[in-house]
Design an enzyme around this catalytic site. Structure first.
Site, PDB file in Angstrom:
ATOM      1  N   GLY A  62       0.805  13.296 -37.310  1.00  9.51           N
ATOM      2  CA  GLY A  62       1.059  12.081 -36.543  1.00  9.51           C
ATOM      3  C   GLY A  62       0.273  10.959 -37.196  1.00  9.51           C
ATOM      4  O   GLY A  62      -0.917  11.120 -37.526  1.00  9.51           O
ATOM      5  N   ALA A  63       0.945   9.812 -37.406  1.00 12.45           N
ATOM      6  CA  ALA A  63       0.369   8.766 -38.252  1.00 12.45           C
ATOM      7  C   ALA A  63      -1.044   8.319 -37.839  1.00 12.45           C
ATOM      8  O   ALA A  63      -1.964   8.332 -38.665  1.00 12.45           O
ATOM      9  CB  ALA A  63       1.336   7.578 -38.315  1.00 12.45           C
ATOM     10  N   GLN A 211       8.085  19.863 -33.963  1.00 14.77           N
ATOM     11  CA  GLN A 211       7.051  19.084 -33.268  1.00 14.77           C
ATOM     12  C   GLN A 211       7.478  18.734 -31.845  1.00 14.77           C
ATOM     13  O   GLN A 211       6.650  18.629 -30.950  1.00 14.77           O
ATOM     14  CB  GLN A 211       6.739  17.795 -34.042  1.00 14.77           C
ATOM     15  CG  GLN A 211       5.973  18.000 -35.337  1.00 14.77           C
ATOM     16  CD  GLN A 211       6.878  18.159 -36.534  1.00 14.77           C
ATOM     17  OE1 GLN A 211       8.003  18.643 -36.423  1.00 14.77           O
ATOM     18  NE2 GLN A 211       6.404  17.780 -37.707  1.00 14.77           N
ATOM     19  N   ASP A 252       5.848   6.219 -38.696  1.00 14.50           N
ATOM     20  CA  ASP A 252       4.821   6.452 -39.718  1.00 14.50           C
ATOM     21  C   ASP A 252       4.546   5.225 -40.556  1.00 14.50           C
ATOM     22  O   ASP A 252       3.501   5.109 -41.191  1.00 14.50           O
ATOM     23  CB  ASP A 252       5.237   7.606 -40.624  1.00 14.50           C
ATOM     24  CG  ASP A 252       5.175   8.905 -39.842  1.00 14.50           C
ATOM     25  OD1 ASP A 252       6.150   9.196 -39.130  1.00 14.50           O
ATOM     26  OD2 ASP A 252       4.137   9.570 -39.905  1.00 14.50           O
ATOM     27  N   LYS A 263       9.934  10.552 -38.404  1.00 14.20           N
ATOM     28  CA  LYS A 263      10.322  11.946 -38.635  1.00 14.20           C
ATOM     29  C   LYS A 263      11.817  12.080 -38.928  1.00 14.20           C
ATOM     30  O   LYS A 263      12.641  11.430 -38.282  1.00 14.20           O
ATOM     31  CB  LYS A 263       9.933  12.756 -37.387  1.00 14.20           C
ATOM     32  CG  LYS A 263      10.308  14.218 -37.388  1.00 14.20           C
ATOM     33  CD  LYS A 263       9.834  14.981 -38.613  1.00 14.20           C
ATOM     34  CE  LYS A 263       8.343  14.862 -38.845  1.00 14.20           C
ATOM     35  NZ  LYS A 263       7.947  15.307 -40.206  1.00 14.20           N
TER      36      LYS A 263
HETATM   37  O1  MRU Z   1       5.219  15.181 -39.977  1.00 14.82           O
HETATM   38  P1  MRU Z   1       4.538  14.653 -38.762  1.00 14.82           P
HETATM   39  O2  MRU Z   1       4.521  15.618 -37.625  1.00 14.82           O
HETATM   40  O3  MRU Z   1       3.189  14.077 -39.071  1.00 14.82           O
HETATM   41  O4  MRU Z   1       5.459  13.415 -38.299  1.00 14.82           O
HETATM   42  C1  MRU Z   1       5.020  12.634 -37.222  1.00 14.82           C
HETATM   43  C2  MRU Z   1       5.971  11.578 -36.817  1.00 14.82           C
HETATM   44  O5  MRU Z   1       6.993  11.369 -37.422  1.00 14.82           O
HETATM   45  C3  MRU Z   1       5.554  10.704 -35.667  1.00 14.82           C
HETATM   46  O6  MRU Z   1       6.663  10.264 -34.958  1.00 14.82           O
HETATM   47  C4  MRU Z   1       4.780   9.490 -36.204  1.00 14.82           C
HETATM   48  O7  MRU Z   1       3.761   9.892 -37.056  1.00 14.82           O
HETATM   49  C5  MRU Z   1       4.219   8.653 -35.111  1.00 14.82           C
HETATM   50  S1  MRU Z   1       2.836   9.420 -34.284  1.00 14.82           S
HETATM   51  C6  MRU Z   1       2.276   8.323 -33.130  1.00 14.82           C
END
Ligand code: MRU
Length: 360
Positions: A62-63, A211, A252, A263
């Site tokens: 998550g970013a 996720q 992200d 994602k």
């Molecule tokens: O690969 P991940 O699980 O890190 O992807 C996360 C996402 O795509 C989330 O939607 C994004 O990071 C926003 S988290 C507030």
């Protein structure tokens, strides 16, 4: 007290939420998200290599959470270098920041947090390495704390989008597990729930790494929000049946023109929302906005291991030596985005202007 829970200091009616990252007396802990929902296991991070691997393997993901992990990771990396001359300390700091930055390419929060840490250190270039190190520790804690406030602001900006009896679809996990408290996409949900609005969340499972099924379903269910899990390919029919009034996802990286990386699968959801006339919102703190990237085409999309596609959990589900594609993210063009829910309110198109005006 259960170390995996944090009680919101802001509002008593908010649920207890999982604490993804914890800095405790000079030690860095993270909740291993690859084990959820079966096990809540907190792992201490003893080296920068361990932190790099935790980010790469999505133990922390998550970013915003990756950014915070990067900041704490840098403190862990530099702990043994406090006796260096200050110029050597700064040189080593840059090397370690570059190393951590190489763990995942798409979420800009990682680079943002690492640059902020390096900038802090450089502003103290004449101080001793010990003093710089202490300031870096405080900066990492500040980044973590600030994210809590940003998420809260996003919730306040977006809470009125969720009306009584509505259906809200989300993709992946942009929740508490991906941030420091209320999440980004989930923050309006937690605040709406706290004020007694009744609504239902539909969580896309989010292949290949689930996720949505493993994380979003888990944290929303634990907090008492009405959540229904659907497979990714059920989103269209769920919309066609009139069950979805609103989509809220996280991101992200938001490019300067408002294109949004998130994602893999988000683009499909946005196209479906457009088809069915459903508003599609993206929740993002300022730390996810990248003015150095003019549009989505310049965003580097992480390509992950083929095993994630050819296996379901530990079980192979494809022939051996299968050719696969596994882009972890996609880019939704800004024209499909109804609004960006930020800590400064909901920004509307044209985003080149509204983003500049708000954050210039
Ligand atoms: O690969 P991940 O699980 O890190 O992807 C996360 C996402 O795509 C989330 O939607 C994004 O990071 C926003 S988290 C507030």
């Amino acid at each position: 007290m259960n170390p995996h829970k944090q009680t919101s200091t802001t509002e008593p009616s908010l649920p207890q939420l999982p604490q993804t990252l914890r800095w405790d007396n000079g030690q860095f802990f993270l909740l291993d998200q690859t084990r959820l929902p079966l096990e809540t296991f907190e792992e201490r991070q003893d080296s920068v290599v361990q932190v790099w691997n935790s980010i790469k393997q999505l133990k922390v993901r998550g970013a915003p959470a990756i950014g915070i992990a990067g900041a704490y990771g840098l403190v862990v990396a530099m702990q043994e270098h406090q006796t260096l001359a200050n110029a050597d300390y700064l040189q080593e700091l840059q090397r370690q920041a570059d190393y951590l930055d190489s763990s995942r390419p798409t979420a800009v929060n990682l680079r943002w947090a690492l640059q902020r840490m390096v900038g802090k250190a450089q502003s103290l270039a004449n101080e001793s390495a010990g003093t710089i190190h202490q300031a870096l520790t405080e900066e990492a804690i500040a980044i973590h704390e600030e994210d809590r406030v940003l998420c809260r602001g996003i919730g306040e900006a977006g809470v009125l989008l969720i009306s009584e009896g509505s259906g809200v679809l989300t993709h992946c996990n942009a929740g508490s597990l991906a941030t420091s408290e209320l999440g980004t996409a989930t923050s309006p949900m937690y605040l709406a729930h706290a004020k007694g609005t009744r609504f239902r969340v539909y969580a896309d499972e989010t292949r290949p790494l689930l996720q949505g099924a493993r994380l979003t379903s888990w944290e929303l269910q634990q907090s008492g929000i009405d959540v229904t899990l659907i497979c990714d390919n059920m989103a269209a029919t769920t919309m066609a049946e009139g069950l979805i009034d609103l989509v809220i996802v996280g991101t992200d990286r938001v490019a300067a023109n408002g294109d949004v990386a998130n994602k893999i699968g988000t683009l499909g959801v946005a196209i479906l929302a457009k088809h069915f006339g459903i508003p599609f919102y993206v929740a993002c703190p300022y730390s996810t906005i990248d003015f150095d990237t003019p549009s989505g085409t310049e965003i580097t999309i992480e390509e992950r291991d083929a095993n994630e596609v050819t296996n379901f959990g530990a079980r192979p589900t494809a022939p051996d030596a299968m050719q696969v594609r596994n882009p972890a993210f996609d880019v939704t063009p800004s024209e499909l985005v109804s609004g960006l829910i930020t800590e400064r309110g909901i920004l509307r198109p044209p985003y080149t202007e509204s983003l500049r005006k708000q954050y210039a």
